[in-house]
Scaffold this motif. Structure first.
Motif, PDB file in Angstrom:
ATOM      1  N   PRO A 184       0.835  -1.210   0.000  1.00 42.67           N
ATOM      2  CA  PRO A 184       0.000   0.000   0.000  1.00 42.67           C
ATOM      3  C   PRO A 184       0.870   1.261   0.000  1.00 42.67           C
ATOM      4  N   GLU A 185       0.348   2.351  -0.494  1.00 43.61           N
ATOM      5  CA  GLU A 185       1.107   3.601  -0.644  1.00 43.61           C
ATOM      6  C   GLU A 185       1.707   4.112   0.670  1.00 43.61           C
ATOM      7  N   PRO A 186       0.963   4.168   1.798  1.00 43.66           N
ATOM      8  CA  PRO A 186       1.580   4.681   3.035  1.00 43.66           C
ATOM      9  C   PRO A 186       2.774   3.845   3.486  1.00 43.66           C
ATOM     10  N   VAL A 187       2.690   2.551   3.290  1.00 46.11           N
ATOM     11  CA  VAL A 187       3.797   1.668   3.674  1.00 46.11           C
ATOM     12  C   VAL A 187       4.999   1.917   2.761  1.00 46.11           C
ATOM     13  N   ARG A 188       4.736   2.091   1.470  1.00 46.50           N
ATOM     14  CA  ARG A 188       5.844   2.382   0.539  1.00 46.50           C
ATOM     15  C   ARG A 188       6.513   3.699   0.879  1.00 46.50           C
ATOM     16  N   ALA A 189       5.721   4.691   1.275  1.00 50.18           N
ATOM     17  CA  ALA A 189       6.289   6.003   1.622  1.00 50.18           C
ATOM     18  C   ALA A 189       7.213   5.891   2.828  1.00 50.18           C
ATOM     19  N   LYS A 190       6.771   5.189   3.855  1.00 43.55           N
ATOM     20  CA  LYS A 190       7.602   5.014   5.056  1.00 43.55           C
ATOM     21  C   LYS A 190       8.863   4.223   4.724  1.00 43.55           C
ATOM     22  N   ALA A 191       8.736   3.204   3.913  1.00 45.19           N
ATOM     23  CA  ALA A 191       9.902   2.408   3.522  1.00 45.19           C
ATOM     24  C   ALA A 191      10.881   3.264   2.726  1.00 45.19           C
ATOM     25  N   GLY A 192      10.356   4.142   1.890  1.00 47.65           N
ATOM     26  CA  GLY A 192      11.221   5.045   1.127  1.00 47.65           C
ATOM     27  C   GLY A 192      11.999   5.972   2.037  1.00 47.65           C
ATOM     28  N   GLN A 193      11.340   6.457   3.089  1.00 48.29           N
ATOM     29  CA  GLN A 193      12.030   7.319   4.049  1.00 48.29           C
ATOM     30  C   GLN A 193      13.161   6.557   4.736  1.00 48.29           C
ATOM     31  N   GLY A 194      12.878   5.318   5.116  1.00 45.93           N
ATOM     32  CA  GLY A 194      13.919   4.499   5.752  1.00 45.93           C
ATOM     33  C   GLY A 194      15.084   4.233   4.819  1.00 45.93           C
ATOM     34  N   ALA A 195      14.777   3.965   3.556  1.00 44.88           N
ATOM     35  CA  ALA A 195      15.834   3.707   2.575  1.00 44.88           C
ATOM     36  C   ALA A 195      16.682   4.953   2.364  1.00 44.88           C
ATOM     37  N   ARG A 196      16.026   6.132   2.317  1.00 46.20           N
ATOM     38  CA  ARG A 196      16.794   7.377   2.163  1.00 46.20           C
ATOM     39  C   ARG A 196      17.701   7.607   3.365  1.00 46.20           C
ATOM     40  N   ALA A 197      17.203   7.322   4.558  1.00 46.63           N
ATOM     41  CA  ALA A 197      18.017   7.491   5.770  1.00 46.63           C
ATOM     42  C   ALA A 197      19.218   6.550   5.730  1.00 46.63           C
ATOM     43  N   ALA A 198      18.996   5.312   5.294  1.00 48.50           N
ATOM     44  CA  ALA A 198      20.109   4.355   5.198  1.00 48.50           C
ATOM     45  C   ALA A 198      21.120   4.813   4.159  1.00 48.50           C
ATOM     46  N   ARG A 199      20.620   5.335   3.027  1.00 48.69           N
ATOM     47  CA  ARG A 199      21.530   5.834   1.989  1.00 48.69           C
ATOM     48  C   ARG A 199      22.335   7.027   2.488  1.00 48.69           C
TER      49      ARG A 199
END
Length: 154
Positions: free
Chosen positions: A113-128
Motif C-alpha cells: 500500500p502507498e503509506p507503507v511504501r512512503a515510510k519504507a522510502g524514508q527508511g531507505a533514504r536514511a540508510a543511503r
C-alpha cells in the motif's frame, strides 16, 4: 531639602532644574531596569539554557565528526586485514543481494500500500544518507565475529 553633591552645581534657572530632574529620572529608570533584569530569574535561566544548548550542539557536532573519522579509519583497517577470499565472497554476496533486492523491490512496488511504501522510502533514504556509518558498523561486526571465531577455535 538635601544638598546637591559637591561635583554638581545647583540649578540657576527653572529650565536647568527641569533638565537635571529629567536626567535623574532617566538614570533612575536605567538603574531600575538593570535591577529588574538581575532579579528576573526565569529570564536568566532561559538565557543560560540557550547558551548551554548551543554549546551542547557544537560539542555533539564535533564528536560526531570525530566518530565518523574514527569509523572510517576502522573500516579501512578492517578492509586491509580481511583476506582476499573473504573480500571476494563479500563482493559476490553483495551482487547477489542486489539482484534479489531488485526482484523483491518490483514485487514490493506491485503489492504494498502507498503509506507503507512512503515510510519504507524514508527508511531507505536514511540508510543511503548514513551509508558509511552502516558499512563501518557492518565491517566492525564482521571483524569482531572473525576475531571471536578465531579465539573460540583455539
Amino acid at each position: 531639602m538635601t544638598q546637591p553633591p559637591h561635583d554638581e552645581s545647583t540649578a540657576s534657572s527653572p529650565e536647568q532644574l527641569r533638565e537635571q530632574v529629567e536626567q535623574t529620572r532617566h538614570e533612575l529608570g536605567e538603574t531600575v531596569e538593570e535591577l529588574a533584569a538581575r532579579t528576573d530569574v526565569k529570564a536568566r535561566a532561559q538565557q543560560k539554557a540557550t547558551v548551554l544548548k548551543e554549546q551542547a550542539g557544537a560539542k555533539a557536532a564535533e564528536l560526531t565528526g570525530q566518530v565518523k573519522v574514527k569509523a572510517a579509519e576502522a573500516a579501512h583497517l578492517v578492509q586491509d586485514k580481511l583476506p582476499d577470499p573473504v573480500k571476494d565472497k563479500a563482493t559476490t554476496a553483495a551482487e547477489q543481494v542486489r539482484a534479489k533486492a531488485g526482484q523483491a523491490g518490483q514485487v514490493w512496488q506491485d503489492k504494498a500500500p502507498e503509506p507503507v511504501r512512503a515510510k519504507a522510502g524514508q527508511g531507505a533514504r536514511a540508510a543511503r544518507d548514513h551509508r558509511t556509518l552502516l558499512l563501518v558498523a557492518g565491517g566492525v561486526g564482521v571483524a569482531t565475529w572473525l576475531l571471536l571465531r578465531r579465539r573460540g577455535g583455539k
